[in-house]
Scaffold this motif. Structure first.
Motif, PDB file in Angstrom:
ATOM      1  N   SER A  20     -10.864   7.895  -5.171  1.00 33.55           N
ATOM      2  CA  SER A  20     -10.765   9.215  -5.362  1.00 33.55           C
ATOM      3  C   SER A  20     -12.028   9.772  -5.114  1.00 33.55           C
ATOM      4  O   SER A  20     -12.473  10.709  -4.622  1.00 33.55           O
ATOM      5  N   LEU A  21     -12.946   9.420  -6.163  1.00 28.38           N
ATOM      6  CA  LEU A  21     -14.361   9.789  -6.301  1.00 28.38           C
ATOM      7  C   LEU A  21     -15.153   9.649  -4.920  1.00 28.38           C
ATOM      8  O   LEU A  21     -15.854  10.578  -4.413  1.00 28.38           O
ATOM      9  N   PRO A  29     -22.726  14.171  -4.566  1.00 27.52           N
ATOM     10  CA  PRO A  29     -24.116  14.776  -5.239  1.00 27.52           C
ATOM     11  C   PRO A  29     -23.970  14.507  -6.868  1.00 27.52           C
ATOM     12  O   PRO A  29     -25.215  14.570  -7.821  1.00 27.52           O
ATOM     13  N   LYS A  30     -22.699  14.500  -7.288  1.00 30.62           N
ATOM     14  CA  LYS A  30     -22.630  14.442  -8.836  1.00 30.62           C
ATOM     15  C   LYS A  30     -23.048  12.937  -9.256  1.00 30.62           C
ATOM     16  O   LYS A  30     -23.430  12.924 -10.511  1.00 30.62           O
ATOM     17  N   ARG A  36     -28.716  16.187  -2.226  1.00 28.11           N
ATOM     18  CA  ARG A  36     -28.566  17.336  -2.878  1.00 28.11           C
ATOM     19  C   ARG A  36     -27.288  18.193  -2.477  1.00 28.11           C
ATOM     20  O   ARG A  36     -26.742  18.685  -3.342  1.00 28.11           O
ATOM     21  N   ARG A  37     -26.859  17.737  -1.393  1.00 30.24           N
ATOM     22  CA  ARG A  37     -25.675  18.383  -0.784  1.00 30.24           C
ATOM     23  C   ARG A  37     -25.188  17.572   0.198  1.00 30.24           C
ATOM     24  O   ARG A  37     -25.681  17.019   1.238  1.00 30.24           O
ATOM     25  N   VAL A  38     -23.690  17.547   0.608  1.00 28.62           N
ATOM     26  CA  VAL A  38     -23.307  16.941   1.503  1.00 28.62           C
ATOM     27  C   VAL A  38     -21.918  18.101   2.098  1.00 28.62           C
ATOM     28  O   VAL A  38     -21.079  18.535   1.571  1.00 28.62           O
ATOM     29  N   ALA A  47     -22.795  16.585   7.256  1.00 32.46           N
ATOM     30  CA  ALA A  47     -24.409  16.835   7.271  1.00 32.46           C
ATOM     31  C   ALA A  47     -24.800  16.415   5.846  1.00 32.46           C
ATOM     32  O   ALA A  47     -24.336  17.131   4.959  1.00 32.46           O
ATOM     33  N   TRP A  48     -25.793  15.806   5.504  1.00 33.11           N
ATOM     34  CA  TRP A  48     -26.559  15.265   4.149  1.00 33.11           C
ATOM     35  C   TRP A  48     -27.884  16.359   4.019  1.00 33.11           C
ATOM     36  O   TRP A  48     -28.692  16.218   4.899  1.00 33.11           O
TER      37      TRP A  48
END
Length: 141
Positions: A20-21, A29-30, A36-38, A47-48
């Motif tokens: 699930s993670l 990003p966690k 930085r972000r997805v 987009a990464w």
């Protein structure tokens, strides 16, 4: 020159928690320190934005295979050139093994240096450790 890395971590959490993670890419990003972000573009493409020492990278990756609680595979369609797969293995009812395998084409000195000095492996190892903490916390709650 192509490079690859394979890292594995055993997690005190069932496969369902590990899955699930990983299956929610917006949570990456966690536990992936260089992400930085997805952002989801559609059902298969994301987009990464990466923050890598000495270089920031943006790319689009496409999911090529998703088998619930078993594997997630992807490859890039724009930007840096890499492909990967993360697999989930049930060890017991309460433990699982997660294996991350990435094949990539290191372009530029920074990435060549990372491949040559195993920085990539160390980073993947660190990130899987962060994932392990997150999964075990989720499993305990």
């Amino acid at each position: 020159m192509s490079a690859s890395l394979v890292e594995t971590v055993d997690v005190n959490a069932p496969v369902s928690v590990s899955w699930s993670l990983w299956s929610d890419v917006t949570r990456w990003p966690k536990f992936l320190s260089h992400v930085r972000r997805v952002d989801r573009l559609d059902g298969q493409r994301f987009a990464w934005q990466l923050e890598i020492p000495g270089a920031d990278k943006n790319f689009v990756a496409e999911l090529t295979e998703v088998v619930p609680e078993d594997r997630i595979a992807w490859h890039t369609v724009d930007g840096v050139d890499h492909a990967g797969v993360v697999t989930f293995h049930r060890l017991t009812d309460t433990t699982s093994r997660v294996t991350l395998q990435i094949e990539y084409d290191p372009k530029g000195f920074i990435e060549h240096l990372g491949a040559l000095t195993n920085l990539d492996s160390a980073l993947a190892n660190y990130d899987l450790g962060e994932f392990q903490k997150l999964a075990e916390t989720a499993a305990a709650s």
